[in-house]
Design a protein around this motif. Structure first.
Motif, mmCIF file in Angstrom:
data_model
loop_
_atom_site.group_PDB
_atom_site.id
_atom_site.type_symbol
_atom_site.label_atom_id
_atom_site.label_comp_id
_atom_site.label_asym_id
_atom_site.label_seq_id
_atom_site.Cartn_x
_atom_site.Cartn_y
_atom_site.Cartn_z
ATOM 1 N N ARG A 1 52.414 -1.458 -15.684
ATOM 2 C CA ARG A 1 51.225 -0.984 -16.398
ATOM 3 C C ARG A 1 50.014 -1.079 -15.491
ATOM 4 N NH1 ARG A 1 52.944 -4.434 -21.336
ATOM 5 N NH2 ARG A 1 54.285 -2.975 -22.409
ATOM 6 N N LYS A 2 49.140 -0.127 -15.586
ATOM 7 C CA LYS A 2 47.980 -0.058 -14.705
ATOM 8 C C LYS A 2 46.798 -0.798 -15.335
ATOM 9 C CE LYS A 2 49.558 4.283 -12.782
ATOM 10 N NZ LYS A 2 50.418 3.644 -11.871
ATOM 11 N N ILE A 3 46.902 -2.130 -15.431
ATOM 12 C CA ILE A 3 45.860 -2.918 -16.081
ATOM 13 C C ILE A 3 45.155 -3.887 -15.145
ATOM 14 C CG2 ILE A 3 46.926 -2.789 -18.350
ATOM 15 C CD1 ILE A 3 48.042 -5.591 -17.843
ATOM 16 N N ASN B 1 41.351 -2.902 -13.963
ATOM 17 C CA ASN B 1 40.303 -2.833 -14.976
ATOM 18 C C ASN B 1 39.988 -4.186 -15.590
ATOM 19 O OD1 ASN B 1 40.318 -0.075 -14.560
ATOM 20 N ND2 ASN B 1 41.826 0.277 -16.161
ATOM 21 N N GLN B 2 40.934 -4.770 -16.300
ATOM 22 C CA GLN B 2 40.649 -5.950 -17.102
ATOM 23 C C GLN B 2 40.734 -7.262 -16.333
ATOM 24 O OE1 GLN B 2 43.632 -5.756 -20.062
ATOM 25 N NE2 GLN B 2 42.755 -4.012 -21.132
ATOM 26 N N TYR B 3 41.731 -7.421 -15.499
ATOM 27 C CA TYR B 3 42.090 -8.740 -14.998
ATOM 28 C C TYR B 3 41.783 -8.993 -13.528
ATOM 29 C CZ TYR B 3 44.736 -8.512 -19.318
ATOM 30 O OH TYR B 3 45.101 -8.368 -20.623
ATOM 31 N N PRO C 1 45.826 -0.819 -9.070
ATOM 32 C CA PRO C 1 45.956 -0.832 -10.531
ATOM 33 C C PRO C 1 47.281 -1.343 -11.088
ATOM 34 C CG PRO C 1 44.863 1.160 -9.857
ATOM 35 C CD PRO C 1 45.298 0.459 -8.603
ATOM 36 N N ASP C 2 48.390 -1.200 -10.341
ATOM 37 C CA ASP C 2 49.668 -1.619 -10.908
ATOM 38 C C ASP C 2 50.348 -2.744 -10.161
ATOM 39 O OD1 ASP C 2 50.364 -0.208 -8.681
ATOM 40 O OD2 ASP C 2 51.934 0.946 -9.634
#
Length: 86
Positions: free
Chosen positions: A27-29, A32-34, A60-61
């Motif tokens: 997942r490409k998170i 952004n968030q972490y 991103p991933d």
């Protein structure tokens, strides 16, 4: 830094490992968030364990690290640290 050797009691060593962490299903998170939190957690864990981060990259991933681990510590032991990031 590429030719830098470290030493323990009876040996000189250069042990560098490429490690990659990916979220489930890639997942490409991360970006952004972490991103900021992961950077601090990884730096803290490396400092606590005595591991030097030679290079690091977050996309991103995935998170990619080139780390220098002393021979007295096993690489598989460092791999268990991934569970600490959660």
């Amino acid at each position: 830094m590429a030719n830098q050797t470290n030493s323990l009691a009876h040996i000189k060593w250069v042990c560098k490992y490429h490690m990659m962490f990916t979220p489930k299903y890639r997942r490409k998170i991360i970006y952004n968030q972490y991103r900021a939190d992961l950077r601090e957690i990884i730096r803290t864990l490396c400092k606590y364990k005595g591991v030097e981060i030679v290079e690091g990259n977050m996309i991103p991933d995935s998170v990619r690290l080139l780390i220098s681990i002393p021979p007295k510590m096993s690489v598989s032991l460092w791999g268990t640290q991934k569970g600490k990031v959660r």
